[in-house]
Design an enzyme around this catalytic site. Sequence first.
Site, PDB file in Angstrom:
ATOM      1  N   TYR A   1      16.976  42.271  19.951  1.00 40.21           N
ATOM      2  CA  TYR A   1      15.917  42.167  18.940  1.00 40.21           C
ATOM      3  C   TYR A   1      14.595  42.764  19.434  1.00 40.21           C
ATOM      4  CZ  TYR A   1      17.880  39.212  15.227  1.00 40.21           C
ATOM      5  OH  TYR A   1      18.577  38.725  14.168  1.00 40.21           O
TER       6      TYR A   1
ATOM      7  N   LYS B   1      29.625  37.557  25.504  1.00 44.00           N
ATOM      8  CA  LYS B   1      30.645  38.598  25.347  1.00 44.00           C
ATOM      9  C   LYS B   1      30.770  39.242  26.721  1.00 44.00           C
ATOM     10  CE  LYS B   1      33.474  41.177  22.889  1.00 44.00           C
ATOM     11  NZ  LYS B   1      34.709  40.663  22.248  1.00 44.00           N
TER      12      LYS B   1
ATOM     13  N   ASP C   1      33.348  36.359  19.683  1.00 47.14           N
ATOM     14  CA  ASP C   1      34.344  36.566  18.609  1.00 47.14           C
ATOM     15  C   ASP C   1      35.220  35.317  18.456  1.00 47.14           C
ATOM     16  OD1 ASP C   1      35.385  37.141  21.141  1.00 47.14           O
ATOM     17  OD2 ASP C   1      36.613  38.835  20.472  1.00 47.14           O
TER      18      ASP C   1
ATOM     19  N   ASP D   1      21.910  34.459  15.768  1.00 46.26           N
ATOM     20  CA  ASP D   1      21.577  34.794  14.375  1.00 46.26           C
ATOM     21  C   ASP D   1      22.837  34.714  13.522  1.00 46.26           C
ATOM     22  OD1 ASP D   1      20.096  35.855  12.155  1.00 46.26           O
ATOM     23  OD2 ASP D   1      21.024  37.799  12.558  1.00 46.26           O
TER      24      ASP D   1
ATOM     25  N   ASP E   1      24.237  31.400  10.830  1.00 46.20           N
ATOM     26  CA  ASP E   1      24.540  31.576   9.398  1.00 46.20           C
ATOM     27  C   ASP E   1      25.948  31.071   9.107  1.00 46.20           C
ATOM     28  OD1 ASP E   1      22.117  32.796   8.702  1.00 46.20           O
ATOM     29  OD2 ASP E   1      23.124  34.292   7.445  1.00 46.20           O
TER      30      ASP E   1
HETATM   31  C1  IPM Z   1      16.853  34.466  10.853  1.00 41.85           C
HETATM   32  C2  IPM Z   1      16.695  35.747  10.060  1.00 41.85           C
HETATM   33  C3  IPM Z   1      15.789  36.697  10.811  1.00 41.85           C
HETATM   34  C4  IPM Z   1      16.467  37.009  12.128  1.00 41.85           C
HETATM   35  C5  IPM Z   1      15.429  37.985  10.058  1.00 41.85           C
HETATM   36  C6  IPM Z   1      14.849  37.697   8.693  1.00 41.85           C
HETATM   37  C7  IPM Z   1      14.506  38.844  10.861  1.00 41.85           C
HETATM   38  O1  IPM Z   1      17.944  36.287   9.784  1.00 41.85           O
HETATM   39  O2  IPM Z   1      15.826  33.811  11.103  1.00 41.85           O
HETATM   40  O3  IPM Z   1      17.970  34.150  11.233  1.00 41.85           O
HETATM   41  O4  IPM Z   1      17.308  37.914  12.201  1.00 41.85           O
HETATM   42  O5  IPM Z   1      16.137  36.353  13.116  1.00 41.85           O
HETATM   43 MG    MG Z   2      19.582  35.112  10.386  1.00 45.79          MG
END
Ligand code: IPM
Ligand code: MG
Length: 354
Positions: free
Chosen positions: A138, A189, A221, A245, A249
């Site tokens: 990042y 990984k 993975d 990240d 999710d």
């Molecule tokens: C999160 C989001 C952010 C990230 C984006 C919006 C930059 O997906 O907070 O997880 O990738 O960190």
């Molecule tokens: Mg995210």
Amino acid sequence: MKIAVLPGDGIGPEIIAQALRVLEVLKKEGMDMEFVEAPLGGQAYDQFGAPYPEFTQKICREADAVLLGAVGGPQYDTLDRPLRPERGLLAIRKDLGLFANLRPAVLYPELANASTLKPEVVAGLDIMIVRELTGDVYFGQPRGMRTNEQGIREGFNTMIYSEPEVRRIAHVAFQIAMKRKKKLCSVDKANVLETTEFWKEIVIDVAKEYPEVELSHMYVDNAAMQLIRNPKQFDVMVTGNIFGDILSDEASMLTGSIGMLASASLNETKKGLYEPSHGSAPDIAGKNLANPIATILSAAMMLRYTFDNEAAATRIENAVKKVLAAGYRTGDIYEEGMKRVSCSEMGDQIVAAM
Ligand code: IPM
Ligand code: MG
């Protein structure tokens, strides 16, 4: 307690408004809180021409904690990269040194049917994902797009972690594990990427200071697969920025809706930025349809982690549980037979339950 409030874009202002109503309940009862609003992301670009302007930076630097809605929207996608809303989010994380991102994935029993997985797979789920937030691919340099010596266009980023960066996030993860079931899974990984092979080596070294914690390692993975196959095997997971990240999710969907997931991003002095794990949902923005629970639970995390007020945090969490148990649901977690409510009506119910 000085709290910088950054509503941001899309549904940001709607969900922040509900979190503020919940905090106002505590303020009216005498809790010492001062709210200072500032723009971030597209909202800041519109007002100041930058996604994290000095105006906002000053307010956030002076605050004890930051409460954020969400950033981003299609109208900003064509801006130059450094001006885009997401850059504002990355900039504030870096500026405030918020290296430790805690993303709890907790399934409320009432929502067991809202998950796309079988209820028996997710019932009782309680995972804490600890994501490193200010390093990795990042932020690694060099990065960019270029035309190489052969005249071929290419994009490139640098995956990099220094020893102090890995050590400090590993300590945070072990300390959290100590307060929970004492199980930590470090995700890497290491079979392919040196950066994460190095990560693993440092985590193993830090583990010597936490002999009570059972440490395991998993390739990313496999971790993605195990989260779906048998998520209850996990207690605390620690991983780098990009893997965290993605896995956070994924973990959010185990709980039924990403609209339920809070997060805390902490620096070394417990200053924190608190935001829902979800995005700005431009498709439903301004329609009073969003689920404010992730933001309200983020405010609870703020009381717990920055202000050390466990009682107030639990009180908010219990109010949320009560409202869910009473059958109130926003659209994202709606099931037949439940009471469908808007964003502000969900706020009404949670305020009343407080
Ligand atoms: C999160 C989001 C952010 C990230 C984006 C919006 C930059 O997906 O907070 O997880 O990738 O960190
Ligand atoms: Mg995210």
